[in-house]
Scaffold this active site. Sequence first.
Site, PDB file in Angstrom:
ATOM      1  N   ASP A  19       0.854  -1.175   0.000  1.00 13.00           N
ATOM      2  CA  ASP A  19       0.000   0.000   0.000  1.00 13.00           C
ATOM      3  C   ASP A  19       0.893   1.229   0.000  1.00 13.00           C
ATOM      4  O   ASP A  19       1.657   1.450   0.942  1.00 13.00           O
ATOM      5  CB  ASP A  19      -0.884  -0.040   1.266  1.00 13.00           C
ATOM      6  CG  ASP A  19      -1.995   0.980   1.198  1.00 13.00           C
ATOM      7  OD1 ASP A  19      -2.053   1.745   0.193  1.00 13.00           O
ATOM      8  OD2 ASP A  19      -2.805   1.027   2.145  1.00 13.00           O
ATOM      9  N   ASP A 116      -2.658   2.636  -6.412  1.00 11.91           N
ATOM     10  CA  ASP A 116      -1.580   2.680  -5.422  1.00 11.91           C
ATOM     11  C   ASP A 116      -1.528   1.463  -4.492  1.00 11.91           C
ATOM     12  O   ASP A 116      -0.940   1.522  -3.430  1.00 11.91           O
ATOM     13  CB  ASP A 116      -1.674   3.975  -4.595  1.00 11.91           C
ATOM     14  CG  ASP A 116      -2.984   4.083  -3.841  1.00 11.91           C
ATOM     15  OD1 ASP A 116      -3.858   3.214  -4.054  1.00 11.91           O
ATOM     16  OD2 ASP A 116      -3.148   5.020  -3.055  1.00 11.91           O
ATOM     17  N   GLU A 117      -2.180   0.387  -4.831  1.00 11.88           N
ATOM     18  CA  GLU A 117      -2.029  -0.808  -3.991  1.00 11.88           C
ATOM     19  C   GLU A 117      -2.131  -2.091  -4.824  1.00 11.88           C
ATOM     20  O   GLU A 117      -2.792  -2.107  -5.863  1.00 11.88           O
ATOM     21  CB  GLU A 117      -3.063  -0.827  -2.851  1.00 11.88           C
ATOM     22  CG  GLU A 117      -4.477  -0.662  -3.321  1.00 11.88           C
ATOM     23  CD  GLU A 117      -5.488  -0.668  -2.179  1.00 11.88           C
ATOM     24  OE1 GLU A 117      -5.348  -1.494  -1.258  1.00 11.88           O
ATOM     25  OE2 GLU A 117      -6.414   0.143  -2.229  1.00 11.88           O
TER      26      GLU A 117
END
Lengths: 432, 380
Positions: A19, A116-117
């Site tokens: 993350d 973003d993860e």
Amino acid sequence: MKQVSDQYPKNGRVILHIDMNAFYCSVHEAVEPEKYKGKPIAVAGSVELRRGIVVTSSYAARARGVKTGMQVREALKLCPELQLIRPDFDLYRTFSRRFMQIAYQYSPLVEAVSIDECYVDITGSKQFGTPLEIAGLIQERIRVELGLPCSIGVAPNKLLAKVASDMRKPDAINVLRLRDVPGVLWHQPCNTMFGIGRKTAEKLQRLQIFTLGQLAAADERLLTERFGVYGAWLKRAANGIDDSPVNPEQERSKSIGHTTTLPRDFTDRDDIRRVFLNLADQTCRRLRRQGLVARVVQITVREPSMKTYTRSATLPQPTESHDDVYREACRLFDAHWPEAKPVRLLGITLQNLQPKAESALQLDLFTFEREPKKERLNEAMDRIRDKFGESSIVTAGMLTDDPSALIRNHKERGTSLQMDHLKERGLEEGES
Amino acid sequence: MKLTVLKEHLNEAIGHVSKAISSRTTIPILTGIKIEASAAGLTLTASDTDISIQSFIPIESGETVVVELYAKGSVVLPAKFFAEIIRKLPSDRIQIEVGEQFQTIIKAGSSEIQIMGLDPEEYPLLPQIEEDKIIRLPSDLLKTMIRQTSFAVSTNETTPILTGVQWTIEGGKLKFVACDRHRLATREVSIDVDPEMKFHNIVISGRTLNELNKILPEQNTLIDIVIADNQVLFKMHAILFYTRILDGTYPDTSKLIPQSYQSELVVNTKELADSIDRAYLLSREDKTNIVRMTMNEDESIEISSSSSELGKLTEQLKLHKLKGELLKISFNSKYMLDALKVMDSDFIHIGFTGAMQPIIMKPEENANLLQLILPYRTTG
């Protein structure tokens, strides 16, 4: 010394959840450290920054009380030296690809969840070391090569990995084993678990279930009666059990859509048509980039009272051309929206998508000679725009001052869930 | 109005005119059948404004007295009920009597039915047609021409003109064209008319022609076809069938039909139809009906289809003749089957001008019938 393989479960899996911390702001800090490093900054998305809202903020800004979703005006009151940055989604997409490529070097089983993860299944990655060593390596390389902080959760499944990465931020590695679940999670309220929202937590409270421990011990029959299949999942989740695989396949898009809020309420049909033309153009661009054709066109119309309507129609033939989509969108609008009724927002969504290579197109007696030319024109325009930018070539009808032209601005428009940049090219391909 | 009529004859006449009854009419009186009794016999009329049908029952037919007339007059009776009750009445002869306020009493055997009739004065008049432009065609030929073309009309109301069959008369020839954008069917015949007679934009709804087809007798009795400004009237024995001509200009399709071919083949119609019918079974599962035809060196073709769920099918078919470039082409097997069904010829000739170009099919010995299918464009 302990063997590496002892660090891996005999029958289970090892899943990482990576993350990125304050991703958009961290990217800006990495690109221009002299300007932004360690300073309170916020990415705010609006044509007019002061009226916009905070999309995300740096940890320095968060320490001053700046929160995502806050109005910029409010944020500036809390933190007058806050630096505002316009979003640059092209940049975020590049960094997104690069951190996932680093993870991909340790296992091909990388599933992107958002910009973003991602999840990484490292069950078979013993040659790179123990799970903790791999997590450390990935985190270190992302910090050194990209200059970005991230939190990594290490767990036997996706659910716990996600919980683990959320436990400490930024720049942390957290291990959550199944046996840790009672101690770590069971005293927490139900909605701390990923996948259990506020609404569900409220419903659970009515069943006298307040904590995850109570949920874990709850009668499955009762939960199933109340929540259906989801009920069984709830109990398993509270026990830290999750069988869902890490799916590296970038699933084909189920739909491709764009909406745009209008600068004022539009009533004029010509204005509205122009907005639809720009929306049709951009949705079809994305459609063609992914090599798909669409069968269903849906329009979204919001009136000033915020009441939102959608209407859709199936095309006689699947298409990849904006003129077909535009025509159908206008037809739907004319058929369902009374003359002179104002609109606040317009959108087009393409649905029922299938790969162009697999789709058979029934040729039309009156157009089959024109069809190949149209296709070549689309290809030529796509190539020009790929190279020189979205607005380098447009049809005359798309020229306008209203925000519908802004949807061509890929730099400032985007969402964290839009992952076309991963669908168009797999992670195994290098940078070009 | 008072009369008796033989049930069988009345039933038949009702059956004919009922084809013009629409359940969706906006004019209430058109849900009824108009019945007129005169010294010559009984006339039934029904209309949905697009088509109007009139059927006549004469007083006598051969030796039989069909109608016994006691008093002339007319009435409009609700079509659906009237048709059903007449069919269900117990005796051969039916009495119909119209009283005050068009109150109608129908008697048959021991049953007596009272229904409310409507004022026939309110019933729209049938179009007045100048009978100076007439063509004459044997009924069985007209039926064949309808059968060979009307299946190819469009069912999509976005281009209403394509829902009709275009009739062209020029140089003593009558030609039907039907086209739904993906296929085209055309049939031509020489007719016995003034060679100067010329029509280009007579377009009659395909649905109407199918209704007409049901009424047209199987024999070669001559049918008079009267062509007026916006109406066409078909005159059969005891039946008049009026239809509106569709508004709009039919697109010019003559230039779309290639005159020379890149590849040509001749094949047994039934063998090809049977093979494609089997391939269709798989292809229809994916809703595209897509079947592929591949030409081989040894004067044969391969017919293949597949379904992602069920599996795939391949068969080889010997050709009678094959010349030109060897081609691979994909098409909608349903369209192909429809076309093959109306070929009425043991062998057919198929011409190709490329994988993305129209496929042209003709019976081997009849140049007057032509079926065209646009293929599928495939990249896979």
